[in-house]
Scaffold this active site. Structure first.
Site, PDB file in Angstrom:
ATOM      1  N   THR A 123       0.818  -1.213   0.000  1.00 51.83           N
ATOM      2  CA  THR A 123       0.000   0.000   0.000  1.00 51.83           C
ATOM      3  C   THR A 123       0.850   1.260   0.000  1.00 51.83           C
ATOM      4  O   THR A 123       0.597   2.217  -0.749  1.00 51.83           O
ATOM      5  CB  THR A 123      -0.933  -0.010   1.222  1.00 51.83           C
ATOM      6  OG1 THR A 123      -1.920  -1.024   1.042  1.00 51.83           O
ATOM      7  CG2 THR A 123      -1.631   1.335   1.400  1.00 51.83           C
ATOM      8  N   HIS A 170      10.093  50.772   9.851  1.00 54.97           N
ATOM      9  CA  HIS A 170       9.163  50.953  10.976  1.00 54.97           C
ATOM     10  C   HIS A 170       7.949  51.785  10.558  1.00 54.97           C
ATOM     11  O   HIS A 170       7.395  52.552  11.360  1.00 54.97           O
ATOM     12  CB  HIS A 170       9.860  51.589  12.183  1.00 54.97           C
ATOM     13  CG  HIS A 170      10.990  50.776  12.735  1.00 54.97           C
ATOM     14  ND1 HIS A 170      10.834  49.793  13.683  1.00 54.97           N
ATOM     15  CD2 HIS A 170      12.314  50.777  12.427  1.00 54.97           C
ATOM     16  CE1 HIS A 170      12.000  49.237  13.957  1.00 54.97           C
ATOM     17  NE2 HIS A 170      12.913  49.807  13.201  1.00 54.97           N
ATOM     18  N   SER A 296     -18.176  47.363  -0.600  1.00 54.45           N
ATOM     19  CA  SER A 296     -18.819  47.264   0.710  1.00 54.45           C
ATOM     20  C   SER A 296     -20.326  47.225   0.524  1.00 54.45           C
ATOM     21  O   SER A 296     -20.867  47.833  -0.410  1.00 54.45           O
ATOM     22  CB  SER A 296     -18.426  48.469   1.575  1.00 54.45           C
ATOM     23  OG  SER A 296     -19.280  48.582   2.698  1.00 54.45           O
ATOM     24  N   LYS A 302     -15.934  52.213  -1.172  1.00 55.36           N
ATOM     25  CA  LYS A 302     -14.886  51.268  -0.780  1.00 55.36           C
ATOM     26  C   LYS A 302     -14.305  50.514  -1.969  1.00 55.36           C
ATOM     27  O   LYS A 302     -14.994  50.131  -2.906  1.00 55.36           O
ATOM     28  CB  LYS A 302     -15.442  50.264   0.226  1.00 55.36           C
ATOM     29  CG  LYS A 302     -15.776  50.870   1.580  1.00 55.36           C
ATOM     30  CD  LYS A 302     -14.531  51.210   2.369  1.00 55.36           C
ATOM     31  CE  LYS A 302     -13.949  49.974   3.020  1.00 55.36           C
ATOM     32  NZ  LYS A 302     -12.764  50.272   3.833  1.00 55.36           N
ATOM     33  N   ASN A 304     -11.576  47.749  -1.414  1.00 60.69           N
ATOM     34  CA  ASN A 304     -10.662  47.013  -0.542  1.00 60.69           C
ATOM     35  C   ASN A 304      -9.699  46.130  -1.349  1.00 60.69           C
ATOM     36  O   ASN A 304     -10.089  45.545  -2.364  1.00 60.69           O
ATOM     37  CB  ASN A 304     -11.449  46.142   0.437  1.00 60.69           C
ATOM     38  CG  ASN A 304     -12.337  46.960   1.354  1.00 60.69           C
ATOM     39  OD1 ASN A 304     -11.941  48.020   1.828  1.00 60.69           O
ATOM     40  ND2 ASN A 304     -13.554  46.489   1.591  1.00 60.69           N
TER      41      ASN A 304
END
Length: 466
Positions: A123, A170, A296, A302, A304
Site C-alpha cells: 500500500t 518601521h 462594501s 470602498k 478594498n
C-alpha cells in the site's frame, strides 16, 4: 445533535466544510488547475497508473506473463471505480489501496491474469508513487506560475527603475529609493524560490519501491530482480531512482511543504506592501480595478485590496500546513502507526492548492497593478528634505566625525520639524554647517534624487540578462 429536516437536502448537495472546497470560497483559497492535479480522482487515477505500470514492467522483466500485463492494462480503468464503495472500504481499512486492488482485480476479466495484479508492492509503495506523480505535475504548475510572476516583475522593474519614492522603515520615512528597486527586491526573492524548486526535485520526486517493510523481501530470492524493478519503475514513471526506500524517511515531503510556505511568505511580503501602499493617505499603488471587487455592502466608495488580503491569509494557512508536515517526519519504525502518515494526506494537497491560489492572485495583482508616480514623488517630498538627512551627515563626516555630524544634523532636523521648514533652511542657519558647505551644496545634499546609493546598480544586477 440531529440536522434539522429543512437542511438535510442542502447538506447532501453542499456538504463541503473546507475553505479550499467551499462552493463560496473555493476560488479564493484554491484554483481549478491545481485542484485537477491534487484531487481524489487524480490520486485514484495515479494509483491505477502505478498498478498498470508495475504489471507492464514485470512482464518486460519476465516475472509475469506478458498477456497478464496486457489484460491488466486493457481492463483496469479508474473511471469504472465504484467510489462510494472505495470510500467505505478506505474508512474500514484506514487506507485506500486494499479496496482499490479488490476492484481492479474484479475488472480484469481473465482470472489468471488478475492474480498478477499488485505483485511485489504494498500500500505504501502505491500511494507514495501516486503522490510523487501528482507532485511532479503540481510542481510544474507552481514553477510555471512563479515564472509568469517573475517575468511581470522584470517588466515592472524596467518600467519603474527611476521612479522616485520613499523607502520606509518601521512604517516611517527612511531614505530615498525607487519603485523599481522595490519590485527588484520582490523579484530576487522569487528568483531564489525558482532555484529551490529545481533543487528539490531530485530529493522529492523519488520512486518508492520497498514492499511490506522496505526490504522487497518478496523478491529477494532473485536480488537483481528487485533492483531492476526499482530502476524500471523510476524510468517508467519519470521519477528519480532512490538509493534506498524512503517509506520511513519523510523529510522530502516536509521539505516541499515548507518550501511552499516560504513561497507563500514571499508572496505575502508583496501583498502586504501593496496593502499598505494602497492606504488612501499613501495611495502610491493599487490593485487592478474590477467593478465591485472589494466593494462594501454599505459604503459605496470602498475599494478594498481583497486579492492581497487573500494572499496574506493563504500564507498563514501554508505556514500551518508546514507544521503538520514537520510533525509527520518522526514516523515510528518502518511504518507510521502514530497518525504521522495521515497528516501528509491533509498537508500535501492543501499546501499545493493554497500556494497555487496565492500565485494566481499575485499574478493578477501585478498584471494590472496601478502605480501613481506623481503620488510617490509627492510623498517623498512630504518630509521637506528629512529623507536626505543622512546624506548631510556623510558630507560633514570628514570635518566633525560621524557622531558629531549626526548630532548637528539631528538638531537641524528637530528644528525643521518644529518650525515646519525644509531641512536645507535650518542647515543654512548653522555656522558649523555653512563653514563646510555652501548653500548650493546644502541644496544638493538635501535633494532626495542625489542620495540613491547603489540602487541603480542593484537593479542592474537583479535584471542581468533579462
Amino acid at each position: 445533535m440531529s440536522i434539522p429536516i429543512r437542511h438535510q437536502g442542502a447538506m447532501a448537495d453542499s456538504s463541503n466544510i473546507s475553505a479550499v472546497d467551499s462552493n463560496m470560497y473555493r476560488t479564493i483559497f484554491g484554483d481549478d488547475a491545481m485542484r485537477f492535479i491534487m484531487c481524489d480522482t487524480a490520486f485514484e487515477e495515479r494509483m491505477v497508473q502505478v498498478e498498470i505500470s508495475l504489471a507492464r514492467i514485470q512482464a518486460n522483466l519476465g516475472t509475469i506473463p506478458k498477456q497478464a500485463a496486457q489484460d491488466i492494462a486493457n481492463d483496469c480503468n479508474a473511471a469504472k471505480l465504484d467510489r462510494g464503495r472505495l470510500q467505505q472500504e478506505t474508512e474500514l481499512v484506514g487506507l485506500p489501496v486494499w479496496g482499490l486492488v479488490r476492484q481492479l482485480s474484479a475488472m480484469v476479466r481473465d482470472e489468471t491474469s488478475a492474480r498478477y495484479l499488485h505483485g511485489g508492492l504494498n500500500t505504501h509503495d502505491v500511494m507514495d508513487l501516486a503522490r510523487s506523480l501528482q507532485m511532479k505535475d503540481a510542481l510544474e504548475l507552481i514553477c510555471s506560475r512563479l515564472d509568469t510572476i517573475r517575468n511581470r516583475l522584470v517588466a515592472l522593474t524596467h518600467q519603474y527603475r527611476k521612479t522616485p519614492m520613499v523607502a520606509r522603515t518601521h512604517l516611517q520615512h527612511a531614505l530615498p529609493s525607487t519603485f523599481g528597486y522595490r519590485t527588484a527586491i520582490w523579484l530576487t526573492s522569487l528568483d531564489r524560490h525558482s532555484e529551490r524548486l529545481q533543487q528539490i526535485k531530485p530529493r522529492l520526486l523519488l520512486a518508492q519501491v520497498g514492499g511490506a517493510s522496505g526490504s522487497l523481501a518478496s523478491l529477494s530470492e532473485h536480488e537483481p530482480e528487485g533492483l531492476r524493478l526499482v530502476r524500471a519503475i523510476s524510468e517508467e514513471l519519470g521519477l528519480y531512482q532512490p538509493n534506498m526506500p524512503w517509506h520511513a524517511a519523510r523529510d522530502g515531503l516536509a521539505e516541499v511543504v515548507s518550501l511552499l510556505a516560504l513561497i507563500g511568505g514571499s508572496l505575502a511580503k508583496i501583498a502586504l506592501d501593496i496593502v499598505l501602499l494602497q492606504i488612501p493617505e499613501v495611495s502610491e499603488v493599487a490593485e487592478p480595478f474590477v467593478a465591485h471587487r472589494g466593494a462594501s455592502s454599505t459604503m459605496p466608495h470602498k475599494n478594498n485590496p481583497v486579492l492581497s488580503e487573500a494572499i496574506l491569509a493563504l500564507s498563514k494557512m501554508l505556514r500551518q500546513e508546514a507544521g503538520l508536515a514537520l510533525d509527520a517526519v518522526p514516523s515510528d519504525f518502518e511504518r507510521a502507526g502514530s497518525g504521522a502518515w495521515q497528516l501528509e494526506w491533509a498537508a500535501l494537497p492543501q499546501s499545493f492548492t493554497y500556494c497555487s491560489a496565492a500565485l494566481k492572485h499575485t499574478e493578477e495583482v501585478l498584471t494590472g497593478l496601478r502605480v501613481d508616480e506623481n503620488r510617490m514623488l509627492h510623498n517623498l517630498n512630504l518630509s521637506r528634505g528629512l529623507v536626505a538627512a543622512e546624506h548631510v551627515v556623510v558630507a560633514l563626516h570628514e570635518k566633525y566625525g560621524r557622531a558629531r555630524s549626526h548630532d548637528i544634523v539631528y538638531e537641524c532636523c528637530r528644528q525643521a520639524v518644529q518650525k515646519n521648514q525644509h531641512l536645507s533652511s535650518t542647515l543654512k542657519q548653522r555656522e558649523d554647517v555653512t563653514i563646510c558647505l555652501s548653500d548650493a551644496e546644502i541644496d544638493w545634499y538635501c535633494d532626495p534624487a542625489n542620495y540613491l546609493g547603489l540602487t541603480p546598480r542593484f537593479i542592474d544586477i537583479a535584471l542581468a540578462g533579462r
